[in-house]
Design an enzyme around this catalytic site. Structure first.
Site, mmCIF file in Angstrom:
data_model
loop_
_atom_site.group_PDB
_atom_site.id
_atom_site.type_symbol
_atom_site.label_atom_id
_atom_site.label_comp_id
_atom_site.label_asym_id
_atom_site.label_seq_id
_atom_site.Cartn_x
_atom_site.Cartn_y
_atom_site.Cartn_z
ATOM 1 N N ASP A 199 -5.648 -6.218 9.262
ATOM 2 C CA ASP A 199 -4.697 -6.261 10.202
ATOM 3 C C ASP A 199 -4.278 -4.877 10.940
ATOM 4 O OD1 ASP A 199 -3.404 -6.349 7.606
ATOM 5 O OD2 ASP A 199 -1.672 -5.920 8.596
ATOM 6 N N ARG A 206 -4.177 0.852 -2.218
ATOM 7 C CA ARG A 206 -4.257 -0.364 -1.480
ATOM 8 C C ARG A 206 -3.905 -1.321 -2.404
ATOM 9 N NH1 ARG A 206 -9.163 -4.202 0.390
ATOM 10 N NH2 ARG A 206 -8.040 -5.383 1.910
ATOM 11 N N CYS A 239 0.608 -1.174 -0.045
ATOM 12 C CA CYS A 239 -0.070 0.013 0.123
ATOM 13 C C CYS A 239 0.752 1.342 -0.151
ATOM 14 C CB CYS A 239 -0.874 0.022 1.161
ATOM 15 S SG CYS A 239 -1.970 -1.511 1.364
ATOM 16 N N GLY A 278 1.744 -2.107 5.329
ATOM 17 C CA GLY A 278 2.456 -2.992 6.192
ATOM 18 C C GLY A 278 1.550 -4.092 6.532
ATOM 19 N N GLY A 333 15.157 -13.500 1.747
ATOM 20 C CA GLY A 333 16.245 -13.923 2.875
ATOM 21 C C GLY A 333 16.961 -12.583 3.297
#
Length: 646
Positions: free
Chosen positions: A176, A114, A59, A148, A432
């Site tokens: 979230d 978004r 976002c 995030g 990673g």
């Protein structure tokens, strides 16, 4: 018309200068290899082979404030939408704009683009959130934009319900990020910032009190910038620099410091400041607290502790309602992440996921990743590129990455190709990234003079992640509307790894493969894990920075091509043109000129390495790297490359 100041953009202040008070299952269970040689028509050609192109494509955030009686200067819908348009690539699933009263005769406006990862089909999860404030009998609102993922959003909300009397009915979506509002109302700014587990950048507006609450995650995985007016007041925030350049009546733009939150009352507060950052500081009290020192080292983490911490970090980052995959460079870090991922995705009922790598033909990364993908059983995709293609996209890379740091731009070029290919198949990838800043993974660490010096250098480069590796990771993936997650930078995992005796991270210079960088980490994951074994040549191959691992000679070709674009006369006048961070090579000159074209007068926003490259600021001297890169790229070759098997 409204007058508009061109922002001069000084460096983000140091902490001492800040105003502180003090999923769908993929139908593949076997190894399949697809190669993409992509040029300018890459998107079109990839679309013809991707099974996910019909799916909706985290976002971008924007916030602005009119203060002191200003009317519509920065908060008109026209201004907000024009700024959001500049970061549409961060969230093509939709743009939301809202506004309301702020303070004395002012207004706030929030914008959000978004990329739906969690609750993608739920319209109530669209931002900006604007929730009536029951503390004021719903006369005022609390509004929020956030970028995030908050991995502990469910457990945090349940804790607010159980311990703080928050009603379950107050939650309006499965997003979230919504939990930030409920935590703020119940806990206040400080405890809210400390309670969030994830990667995030957010701006919250409390209408009733005329307050702003903004925050950024501990490492700076998610970006945030802020703009000030002539009197120093903060009047704007955005995910990227480009969305603040051109905002009316601003004087300066700064990067929002990671691990901090901000309110007008407190200024910037550093909420993330772990003791491990001072374990090796000479004379620091924390030196006595170092787990390898205190109580005769009884609290130092074991190999099992380290493995468990990373495993938990990987597992929590699989929270997603959309298809995901992984970046598989063939380096030890992404291979370990893949080894840990496979058990968890199979527990989720997914037999396989896509993996992606990038490189030139027979490149060290390409061949190592191919071997590891076969072991993992992923549907593996290789993005092949040429030096000429790299040259063609440099300008676009500089535009997106918003820096003129040559070392960073070089490594961003292959990342751009990699993200472009991955975004045609998935919306999220696991990477990673961040392991080298915890495990001393760069080759110049072979010249570290002692363990304490090594630990201090890790702290130094870790503190720069937000303006280096994470800047590259975020910008290159989000340029293609792709989210990247980084389990190595989980807070608990960082705590464990940085509590390990740094003597165990020392490199034996000139030693054998099993004495090279990250040997301790490699040994932890050497055994077979849930039926997956990292192939020996991959497990013990030398660390390659991405700009080198994707091909041993393309950087020199790129540098030669860029040098042709800069005359000797221009180079001689570089210091007069750019007295701040003067380019030292024609390559650097070219990047700087492209940056200036897109971001005039913003030369002080990017943070650069001391000496112009990562190793340049180390306590010790090393001739492994220079400003131009790794001196001896032949060290990167390994037995899996065709040049060794022909």
């Amino acid at each position: 018309g409204t007058s508009q100041a061109t922002p001069s953009c000084p460096l983000t202040p140091s902490s001492s200068q800040l105003p502180l008070p003090q999923r769908n299952t993929l139908p593949f269970s076997f190894f399949r290899l697809r190669m993409f040689r992509l040029g300018r028509s890459a998107t079109k050609r990839l679309a013809t082979v991707s099974p996910f192109t019909q799916q909706v494509r985290r976002c971008g955030v924007f916030a602005s404030f009119d203060v002191n009686g200003e009317v519509g200067v920065r908060t008109s819908e026209e201004v907000v939408r024009s700024m959001c348009d500049k970061i549409q690539h961060r969230g093509p699933d939709g743009t939301g704009v809202d506004s309301g009263p702020f303070g004395q005769n002012g207004r706030w406006a929030l914008g959000h683009t978004r990329l739906a990862i969690v609750a993608p089909d739920q319209r109530s999860a669209d931002q900006p959130f604007k929730i009536p404030d029951i503390r004021t009998n719903n006369k005022h609102n609390i509004a929020l934009v956030a970028n995030g993922e908050i991995y502990n959003h469910d457990s945090l909300f349940n804790e607010l319900v159980d311990r703080k009397g928050v009603s379950k009915d107050t939650r309006i979506s499965r997003s979230d990020c919504e939990v930030i509002i409920h935590a703020y109302k119940a806990l206040g700014p400080d405890k809210t910032a400390r309670s969030l587990d994830g990667m995030f950048a957010f701006v919250l507006v409390d209408e009733a009190n005329g307050k702003i609450f903004a925050g950024r995650d501990p490492c700076g995985i998610k970006p945030l910038y802020y703009a000030t007016s002539s009197d120093g007041s903060i009047v704007g925030f955005a995910s990227e620099l480009k969305a603040l350049v051109g905002l009316p009546k601003i004087s300066n733009i700064y990067e929002f410091p990671n691990g901090h939150y901000y309110t007008p009352e407190t200024g910037f507060v550093k909420y993330y400041d772990p003791d491990w950052k001072r374990f090796a500081d000479e004379g620091a009290e924390e030196q006595k607290m170092a787990p390898w020192v205190a109580e005769e080292g009884k609290n130092e983490p074991t190999a099992a502790d380290l493995k468990d911490a990373l495993d938990m970090a990987v597992k929590k980052r699989l929270m997603s309602d959309v298809d995901f995959g992984m970046f598989l460079s063939g380096g030890i870090d992404s291979c370990i992440v893949g080894q840990l991922m496979m058990k968890h995705i199979r527990d989720m009922g997914i037999q396989s996921i896509p993996s992606f790598t990038v490189g030139m033909k027979d490149a060290p990364d390409l061949m190592a990743a191919r071997a590891m993908a076969k072991e993992l059983g992923t549907e593996h995709h290789e993005r092949l590129f040429t030096a000429e293609e790299a040259f063609e996209i440099v300008d676009n890379v500089v535009y997106h990455i918003e820096t003129y740091n040559a070392e960073l731009i070089r490594s961003a070029v292959p990342n751009y190709f990699l993200a472009e290919a991955a975004a045609q198949k998935v919306k999220m990838v696991i990477t990673g990234e961040g392991a080298d800043e915890l495990w001393a993974g760069y080759s110049y660490f072979e010249d570290a003079t002692n363990p304490n010096a090594l630990h201090r250098e890790l702290v130094r480069i870790h503190s720069r992640l937000a303006v280096a590796n994470l800047l590259r990771t975020d910008r290159m993936t989000m340029a293609h509307s792709l989210e990247a997650r980084v389990p190595f930078l989980d807070v608990l995992n960082m705590e464990k790894v940085m509590s390990l005796n740094p003597a165990k991270k020392m490199i034996v210079k000139g030693g054998g493969p099993k004495q090279r960088e990250k040997a301790f980490l490699r040994r932890i994951f050497e055994p077979t894990h849930h039926g997956i074994t990292i192939p020996e040549p991959v497990l013990w191959r030398m660390k390659a920075m991405q700009c080198e691992g994707v091909g041993e000679d393309w950087v020199s070709v790129l540098q030669a091509r860029l040098s042709e674009k800069v005359s000797d006369k221009e180079m001689a006048e570089a210091k007069e043109r750019w007295p701040h961070e003067t380019p030292q090579t024609k390559e650097e000159y070219y990047y700087r000129s492209v940056f200036e074209k897109h971001y005039p007068n913003c030369e002080r926003v990017p943070t650069t390495w001391e000496g112009g490259y990562r190793a340049g600021g180390a306590e010790w001297k090393s001739d492994t790297y220079t400003r131009e890169g790794l001196k001896d790229v032949s060290r990167l070759t390994h037995s899996l490359q065709q040049k060794h098997t022909a």
